[in-house]
Design a protein around this motif. Sequence first.
Motif, PDB file in Angstrom:
ATOM      1  N   GLU A 150       0.820  -1.229   0.000  1.00  0.00           N
ATOM      2  CA  GLU A 150       0.000   0.000   0.000  1.00  0.00           C
ATOM      3  C   GLU A 150       0.847   1.269   0.000  1.00  0.00           C
ATOM      4  O   GLU A 150       0.360   2.352  -0.321  1.00  0.00           O
ATOM      5  CB  GLU A 150      -1.025   0.013   1.151  1.00  0.00           C
ATOM      6  N   HIS A 151       2.122   1.141   0.329  1.00  0.00           N
ATOM      7  CA  HIS A 151       3.055   2.283   0.230  1.00  0.00           C
ATOM      8  C   HIS A 151       3.948   2.146  -1.002  1.00  0.00           C
ATOM      9  O   HIS A 151       5.005   2.765  -1.064  1.00  0.00           O
ATOM     10  CB  HIS A 151       3.940   2.371   1.484  1.00  0.00           C
ATOM     11  N   GLU A 152       3.545   1.310  -1.948  1.00  0.00           N
ATOM     12  CA  GLU A 152       4.384   0.994  -3.116  1.00  0.00           C
ATOM     13  C   GLU A 152       5.753   0.470  -2.668  1.00  0.00           C
ATOM     14  O   GLU A 152       6.778   0.742  -3.289  1.00  0.00           O
ATOM     15  CB  GLU A 152       4.545   2.217  -4.031  1.00  0.00           C
ATOM     16  N   PHE A 153       5.756  -0.255  -1.582  1.00  0.00           N
ATOM     17  CA  PHE A 153       6.984  -0.852  -1.013  1.00  0.00           C
ATOM     18  C   PHE A 153       8.035   0.199  -0.676  1.00  0.00           C
ATOM     19  O   PHE A 153       9.232  -0.065  -0.737  1.00  0.00           O
ATOM     20  CB  PHE A 153       7.563  -1.905  -1.959  1.00  0.00           C
ATOM     21  N   LYS A 154       7.589   1.397  -0.287  1.00  0.00           N
ATOM     22  CA  LYS A 154       8.549   2.426   0.132  1.00  0.00           C
ATOM     23  C   LYS A 154       8.689   2.397   1.654  1.00  0.00           C
ATOM     24  O   LYS A 154       7.710   2.249   2.377  1.00  0.00           O
ATOM     25  CB  LYS A 154       8.063   3.811  -0.303  1.00  0.00           C
ATOM     26  N   LEU A 155       9.914   2.578   2.110  1.00  0.00           N
ATOM     27  CA  LEU A 155      10.215   2.612   3.536  1.00  0.00           C
ATOM     28  C   LEU A 155       9.511   3.789   4.210  1.00  0.00           C
ATOM     29  O   LEU A 155       9.543   4.914   3.705  1.00  0.00           O
ATOM     30  CB  LEU A 155      11.736   2.739   3.702  1.00  0.00           C
ATOM     31  N   GLN A 156       8.896   3.539   5.360  1.00  0.00           N
ATOM     32  CA  GLN A 156       8.261   4.595   6.155  1.00  0.00           C
ATOM     33  C   GLN A 156       9.158   4.918   7.361  1.00  0.00           C
ATOM     34  O   GLN A 156       9.688   3.995   7.992  1.00  0.00           O
ATOM     35  CB  GLN A 156       6.880   4.139   6.645  1.00  0.00           C
ATOM     36  N   PRO A 157       9.313   6.204   7.696  1.00  0.00           N
ATOM     37  CA  PRO A 157      10.219   6.591   8.789  1.00  0.00           C
ATOM     38  C   PRO A 157       9.923   5.864  10.104  1.00  0.00           C
ATOM     39  O   PRO A 157      10.839   5.440  10.815  1.00  0.00           O
ATOM     40  CB  PRO A 157       9.993   8.096   8.934  1.00  0.00           C
ATOM     41  N   GLU A 158       8.629   5.698  10.422  1.00  0.00           N
ATOM     42  CA  GLU A 158       8.283   5.044  11.702  1.00  0.00           C
ATOM     43  C   GLU A 158       8.728   3.573  11.746  1.00  0.00           C
ATOM     44  O   GLU A 158       8.954   3.017  12.818  1.00  0.00           O
ATOM     45  CB  GLU A 158       6.786   5.177  12.014  1.00  0.00           C
ATOM     46  N   GLN A 159       8.882   2.966  10.565  1.00  0.00           N
ATOM     47  CA  GLN A 159       9.361   1.578  10.527  1.00  0.00           C
ATOM     48  C   GLN A 159      10.813   1.499  11.009  1.00  0.00           C
ATOM     49  O   GLN A 159      11.218   0.511  11.621  1.00  0.00           O
ATOM     50  CB  GLN A 159       9.257   1.005   9.112  1.00  0.00           C
ATOM     51  N   ILE A 160      11.594   2.546  10.711  1.00  0.00           N
ATOM     52  CA  ILE A 160      12.990   2.577  11.176  1.00  0.00           C
ATOM     53  C   ILE A 160      12.997   2.675  12.702  1.00  0.00           C
ATOM     54  O   ILE A 160      13.709   1.936  13.389  1.00  0.00           O
ATOM     55  CB  ILE A 160      13.782   3.756  10.563  1.00  0.00           C
ATOM     56  N   GLU A 161      12.163   3.582  13.236  1.00  0.00           N
ATOM     57  CA  GLU A 161      12.049   3.750  14.693  1.00  0.00           C
ATOM     58  C   GLU A 161      11.780   2.406  15.361  1.00  0.00           C
ATOM     59  O   GLU A 161      12.409   2.044  16.359  1.00  0.00           O
ATOM     60  CB  GLU A 161      10.897   4.715  15.028  1.00  0.00           C
ATOM     61  N   ASP A 162      10.845   1.652  14.791  1.00  0.00           N
ATOM     62  CA  ASP A 162      10.444   0.365  15.390  1.00  0.00           C
ATOM     63  C   ASP A 162      11.569  -0.674  15.342  1.00  0.00           C
ATOM     64  O   ASP A 162      11.598  -1.582  16.158  1.00  0.00           O
ATOM     65  CB  ASP A 162       9.208  -0.202  14.675  1.00  0.00           C
ATOM     66  N   ALA A 163      12.457  -0.544  14.349  1.00  0.00           N
ATOM     67  CA  ALA A 163      13.491  -1.575  14.150  1.00  0.00           C
ATOM     68  C   ALA A 163      14.771  -1.307  14.940  1.00  0.00           C
ATOM     69  O   ALA A 163      15.638  -2.169  15.046  1.00  0.00           O
ATOM     70  CB  ALA A 163      13.819  -1.677  12.663  1.00  0.00           C
ATOM     71  N   ILE A 164      14.884  -0.113  15.513  1.00  0.00           N
ATOM     72  CA  ILE A 164      16.149   0.296  16.135  1.00  0.00           C
ATOM     73  C   ILE A 164      16.314  -0.284  17.542  1.00  0.00           C
ATOM     74  O   ILE A 164      15.369  -0.341  18.318  1.00  0.00           O
ATOM     75  CB  ILE A 164      16.242   1.844  16.156  1.00  0.00           C
ATOM     76  N   SER A 165      17.533  -0.750  17.828  1.00  0.00           N
ATOM     77  CA  SER A 165      17.883  -1.168  19.193  1.00  0.00           C
ATOM     78  C   SER A 165      19.214  -0.503  19.532  1.00  0.00           C
ATOM     79  O   SER A 165      19.781   0.206  18.707  1.00  0.00           O
ATOM     80  CB  SER A 165      18.032  -2.693  19.249  1.00  0.00           C
ATOM     81  N   GLU A 166      19.708  -0.776  20.735  1.00  0.00           N
ATOM     82  CA  GLU A 166      20.998  -0.147  21.108  1.00  0.00           C
ATOM     83  C   GLU A 166      22.154  -0.725  20.292  1.00  0.00           C
ATOM     84  O   GLU A 166      23.246  -0.168  20.283  1.00  0.00           O
ATOM     85  CB  GLU A 166      21.268  -0.230  22.617  1.00  0.00           C
ATOM     86  N   LYS A 167      21.908  -1.834  19.570  1.00  0.00           N
ATOM     87  CA  LYS A 167      22.976  -2.431  18.753  1.00  0.00           C
ATOM     88  C   LYS A 167      22.962  -1.936  17.307  1.00  0.00           C
ATOM     89  O   LYS A 167      23.821  -2.308  16.513  1.00  0.00           O
ATOM     90  CB  LYS A 167      22.814  -3.957  18.734  1.00  0.00           C
ATOM     91  N   THR A 168      21.963  -1.127  16.930  1.00  0.00           N
ATOM     92  CA  THR A 168      21.846  -0.716  15.523  1.00  0.00           C
ATOM     93  C   THR A 168      22.977   0.236  15.143  1.00  0.00           C
ATOM     94  O   THR A 168      23.196   1.248  15.792  1.00  0.00           O
ATOM     95  CB  THR A 168      20.495  -0.022  15.255  1.00  0.00           C
ATOM     96  N   LYS A 169      23.669  -0.108  14.052  1.00  0.00           N
ATOM     97  CA  LYS A 169      24.816   0.698  13.619  1.00  0.00           C
ATOM     98  C   LYS A 169      24.521   1.411  12.308  1.00  0.00           C
ATOM     99  O   LYS A 169      24.957   2.540  12.080  1.00  0.00           O
ATOM    100  CB  LYS A 169      26.013  -0.247  13.434  1.00  0.00           C
ATOM    101  N   ALA A 170      23.810   0.724  11.400  1.00  0.00           N
ATOM    102  CA  ALA A 170      23.677   1.250  10.037  1.00  0.00           C
ATOM    103  C   ALA A 170      22.374   0.770   9.405  1.00  0.00           C
ATOM    104  O   ALA A 170      21.681  -0.105   9.935  1.00  0.00           O
ATOM    105  CB  ALA A 170      24.872   0.784   9.196  1.00  0.00           C
ATOM    106  N   ILE A 171      22.074   1.369   8.267  1.00  0.00           N
ATOM    107  CA  ILE A 171      20.893   0.979   7.487  1.00  0.00           C
ATOM    108  C   ILE A 171      21.295   0.985   6.011  1.00  0.00           C
ATOM    109  O   ILE A 171      22.091   1.826   5.582  1.00  0.00           O
ATOM    110  CB  ILE A 171      19.705   1.943   7.750  1.00  0.00           C
ATOM    111  N   ILE A 172      20.791   0.018   5.260  1.00  0.00           N
ATOM    112  CA  ILE A 172      21.059  -0.023   3.815  1.00  0.00           C
ATOM    113  C   ILE A 172      19.805   0.443   3.079  1.00  0.00           C
ATOM    114  O   ILE A 172      18.733  -0.131   3.249  1.00  0.00           O
ATOM    115  CB  ILE A 172      21.444  -1.439   3.336  1.00  0.00           C
ATOM    116  N   LEU A 173      19.964   1.504   2.291  1.00  0.00           N
ATOM    117  CA  LEU A 173      18.857   2.011   1.472  1.00  0.00           C
ATOM    118  C   LEU A 173      19.159   1.734   0.006  1.00  0.00           C
ATOM    119  O   LEU A 173      20.322   1.742  -0.407  1.00  0.00           O
ATOM    120  CB  LEU A 173      18.688   3.522   1.669  1.00  0.00           C
TER     121      LEU A 173
END
Length: 390
Positions: A150-173
Amino acid sequence: MSHSTKNSHLSTTVANLKPSGIRRFFDLAANMDNVISLGVGEPDFVTPWNVIEASYHSLEQGYTAYTANAGMIELRQEISNYLKHRYFVDYNPDNQVIVTVGASQGIDLALRALINPGEEVIVIEPGFVSYAPAVTLAGGDPIIINTKPEHEFKLQPEQIEDAISEKTKAIILCSPNNPTGSVLTKEELIKIAAVIEKHDLIVLSDEIYAELTYDEDFTSFAFIKGMKERTILISGFSKAFAMTGWRLGYATGPREIIEAMVKIHQYTMMCAPTMAQHGALEALKNGQKSVLDMKKSYRQRRNFVVNSLKEMGLDCHLPGGAFYVFPSIKSTGLSSEEFAEQLLRKERVAVVPGNVFGSTGEGYIRCSYAASLKQLDEAMKRIKKFINEL
């Protein structure tokens, strides 16, 4: 085959890696005749002649030795000029640009330069099959974000928030995205950038399809305010310049990260192939007309394929870039694998099942429109026949 390494000499990391799901279908198709392949992610165009000639010419002139580890300085300067004039991002060719063996090696080097064992890297799916395994091979843990149709498979900012932990270092776009063809707009990138800044993440921005956008101008993630300092821009010559077999890419980014990548590259690869670097130099200097011609052709094919798929009742968003469409085949009641396998056996059309790009891709197939209009026309007729006979 067991994935256990008991009584084996293999590394457990490698033993547990699944082989690429794309290859299985190519291997099947290779043993059949009269197959139209919409599977391969590579241009059907031959590398432009001026690029081939420049490479020949370099060999004739005796340029057959190693180049500098980071690549020929003339090529790094040209990459720097190209990014500055085309996408308004400025890099110092002396220490912020590295020439790699394809964009794939750029991703591998970046991850190895960044990741400590157990650190997390966010990977967006459906996405390119190499990202998660490359994170694993670098000792990191891939954390998957599933984008939605429904978002044409585009990343939503809140999805990043939900995926982050204290171990998160990077993201691949990756925009334009493989396999969905979706392109993130400047406004969407700004919203994503705010989350990335807030959580102090490093971004690997795979921009290999940057030249292939059809409806609006491409915005590099490094162009977004405050992002250049935390972005490794990965790109190359394979897709836009029809140079897949040349294996030539590049990465640009903050000096300390690029210098770390050069260090790994020195020990593992020495340098990218010299004759390919000479070809790439010519591509950047004089290749823009060829790129525009190919782009015009892709756009025409994209419109034809999307309309054809919709006419046969398959749901499909209009992809803004790359050369893939990602239609839903849920209405057929078949899984992605079943659909792809039966289509290949019955109608001799090779497509890639969507689930190889992550679990979110289940119920979809990836069709590449990097094939001639004549082939695409025939392929669409065969797919329509296949669906009608279900």
